[in-house]
Design a protein around this motif. Structure first.
Motif, PDB file in Angstrom:
ATOM      1  N   THR A   1       0.790  -1.217   0.000  1.00  0.00           N
ATOM      2  CA  THR A   1       0.000   0.000   0.000  1.00  0.00           C
ATOM      3  C   THR A   1       0.828   1.274   0.000  1.00  0.00           C
ATOM      4  O   THR A   1       0.271   2.352  -0.089  1.00  0.00           O
ATOM      5  N   ALA A   2       2.137   1.180   0.112  1.00  0.00           N
ATOM      6  CA  ALA A   2       2.956   2.386   0.198  1.00  0.00           C
ATOM      7  C   ALA A   2       3.019   3.087  -1.160  1.00  0.00           C
ATOM      8  O   ALA A   2       3.094   2.459  -2.208  1.00  0.00           O
ATOM      9  N   ALA A   3       2.981   4.381  -1.104  1.00  0.00           N
ATOM     10  CA  ALA A   3       3.128   5.169  -2.320  1.00  0.00           C
ATOM     11  C   ALA A   3       4.589   5.140  -2.755  1.00  0.00           C
ATOM     12  O   ALA A   3       5.486   4.974  -1.937  1.00  0.00           O
ATOM     13  N   PRO A   4       4.850   5.283  -4.022  1.00  0.00           N
ATOM     14  CA  PRO A   4       6.238   5.286  -4.461  1.00  0.00           C
ATOM     15  C   PRO A   4       6.992   6.455  -3.838  1.00  0.00           C
ATOM     16  O   PRO A   4       6.471   7.563  -3.722  1.00  0.00           O
ATOM     17  N   ALA A   5       8.211   6.166  -3.430  1.00  0.00           N
ATOM     18  CA  ALA A   5       9.016   7.194  -2.779  1.00  0.00           C
ATOM     19  C   ALA A   5       9.458   8.233  -3.797  1.00  0.00           C
ATOM     20  O   ALA A   5       9.966   7.906  -4.862  1.00  0.00           O
ATOM     21  N   GLY A   6       9.233   9.456  -3.464  1.00  0.00           N
ATOM     22  CA  GLY A   6       9.610  10.548  -4.344  1.00  0.00           C
ATOM     23  C   GLY A   6      10.115  11.711  -3.515  1.00  0.00           C
ATOM     24  O   GLY A   6      10.234  11.612  -2.299  1.00  0.00           O
ATOM     25  N   PRO A   7      10.417  12.822  -4.150  1.00  0.00           N
ATOM     26  CA  PRO A   7      10.928  13.961  -3.391  1.00  0.00           C
ATOM     27  C   PRO A   7       9.846  14.529  -2.485  1.00  0.00           C
ATOM     28  O   PRO A   7       8.678  14.619  -2.857  1.00  0.00           O
ATOM     29  N   LYS A   8      10.238  14.886  -1.295  1.00  0.00           N
ATOM     30  CA  LYS A   8       9.315  15.506  -0.360  1.00  0.00           C
ATOM     31  C   LYS A   8       9.340  17.006  -0.631  1.00  0.00           C
ATOM     32  O   LYS A   8      10.306  17.695  -0.344  1.00  0.00           O
ATOM     33  N   LEU A   9       8.269  17.487  -1.229  1.00  0.00           N
ATOM     34  CA  LEU A   9       8.251  18.846  -1.754  1.00  0.00           C
ATOM     35  C   LEU A   9       8.389  19.898  -0.664  1.00  0.00           C
ATOM     36  O   LEU A   9       9.043  20.923  -0.869  1.00  0.00           O
ATOM     37  N   TRP A  10       7.789  19.674   0.501  1.00  0.00           N
ATOM     38  CA  TRP A  10       7.913  20.666   1.571  1.00  0.00           C
ATOM     39  C   TRP A  10       9.360  20.759   2.039  1.00  0.00           C
ATOM     40  O   TRP A  10       9.871  21.852   2.316  1.00  0.00           O
ATOM     41  N   ALA A  11      10.045  19.639   2.139  1.00  0.00           N
ATOM     42  CA  ALA A  11      11.438  19.645   2.569  1.00  0.00           C
ATOM     43  C   ALA A  11      12.323  20.331   1.528  1.00  0.00           C
ATOM     44  O   ALA A  11      13.213  21.124   1.874  1.00  0.00           O
ATOM     45  N   LEU A  12      12.083  20.044   0.260  1.00  0.00           N
ATOM     46  CA  LEU A  12      12.872  20.690  -0.793  1.00  0.00           C
ATOM     47  C   LEU A  12      12.650  22.200  -0.802  1.00  0.00           C
ATOM     48  O   LEU A  12      13.603  22.977  -0.957  1.00  0.00           O
ATOM     49  N   ASN A  13      11.417  22.626  -0.615  1.00  0.00           N
ATOM     50  CA  ASN A  13      11.115  24.046  -0.593  1.00  0.00           C
ATOM     51  C   ASN A  13      11.800  24.719   0.603  1.00  0.00           C
ATOM     52  O   ASN A  13      12.328  25.825   0.481  1.00  0.00           O
ATOM     53  N   GLY A  14      11.790  24.069   1.743  1.00  0.00           N
ATOM     54  CA  GLY A  14      12.445  24.628   2.924  1.00  0.00           C
ATOM     55  C   GLY A  14      13.937  24.791   2.724  1.00  0.00           C
ATOM     56  O   GLY A  14      14.523  25.822   3.087  1.00  0.00           O
ATOM     57  N   ARG A  15      14.568  23.781   2.142  1.00  0.00           N
ATOM     58  CA  ARG A  15      16.013  23.875   1.883  1.00  0.00           C
ATOM     59  C   ARG A  15      16.327  24.979   0.882  1.00  0.00           C
ATOM     60  O   ARG A  15      17.293  25.726   1.031  1.00  0.00           O
ATOM     61  N   GLN A  16      15.520  25.079  -0.147  1.00  0.00           N
ATOM     62  CA  GLN A  16      15.745  26.105  -1.161  1.00  0.00           C
ATOM     63  C   GLN A  16      15.603  27.498  -0.544  1.00  0.00           C
ATOM     64  O   GLN A  16      16.409  28.394  -0.827  1.00  0.00           O
ATOM     65  N   THR A  17      14.612  27.685   0.294  1.00  0.00           N
ATOM     66  CA  THR A  17      14.407  28.974   0.947  1.00  0.00           C
ATOM     67  C   THR A  17      15.586  29.317   1.848  1.00  0.00           C
ATOM     68  O   THR A  17      16.058  30.465   1.875  1.00  0.00           O
TER      69      THR A  17
END
Length: 68
Positions: free
Chosen positions: A35-51
């Motif tokens: 049932t697990a969704a495929p692992a992909g980039p965590k958008l909130w984490a990427l946005n936080g790092r970019q900021t």
């Protein structure tokens, strides 16, 4: 229906029920595989790092006097 046929039917039903319960218990033990969704980039984490990187770059530019 004779007594032996009734006994066989009852035992068959009990065995079938036990097998279904065992299968359900195994599926509950490992739900991540199915049932697990495929692992992909965590958008909130990427946005936080970019900021954070943008803010750090801005502070460095101001420290060096390159920005007004």
């Amino acid at each position: 229906m004779t007594d032996t046929q009734k006994k066989i039917a009852a035992l068959t039903a009990v065995v079938q029920y036990m097998q279904e319960e065992e299968l359900a218990a195994m599926q509950l033990a490992s739900p991540a595989a199915e049932t697990a969704a495929p692992a992909g980039p965590k958008l909130w984490a990427l946005n936080g790092r970019q900021t954070q990187m943008q803010l750090r770059n801005l502070m460095q530019l101001r420290a060096l006097g390159r920005m007004a």
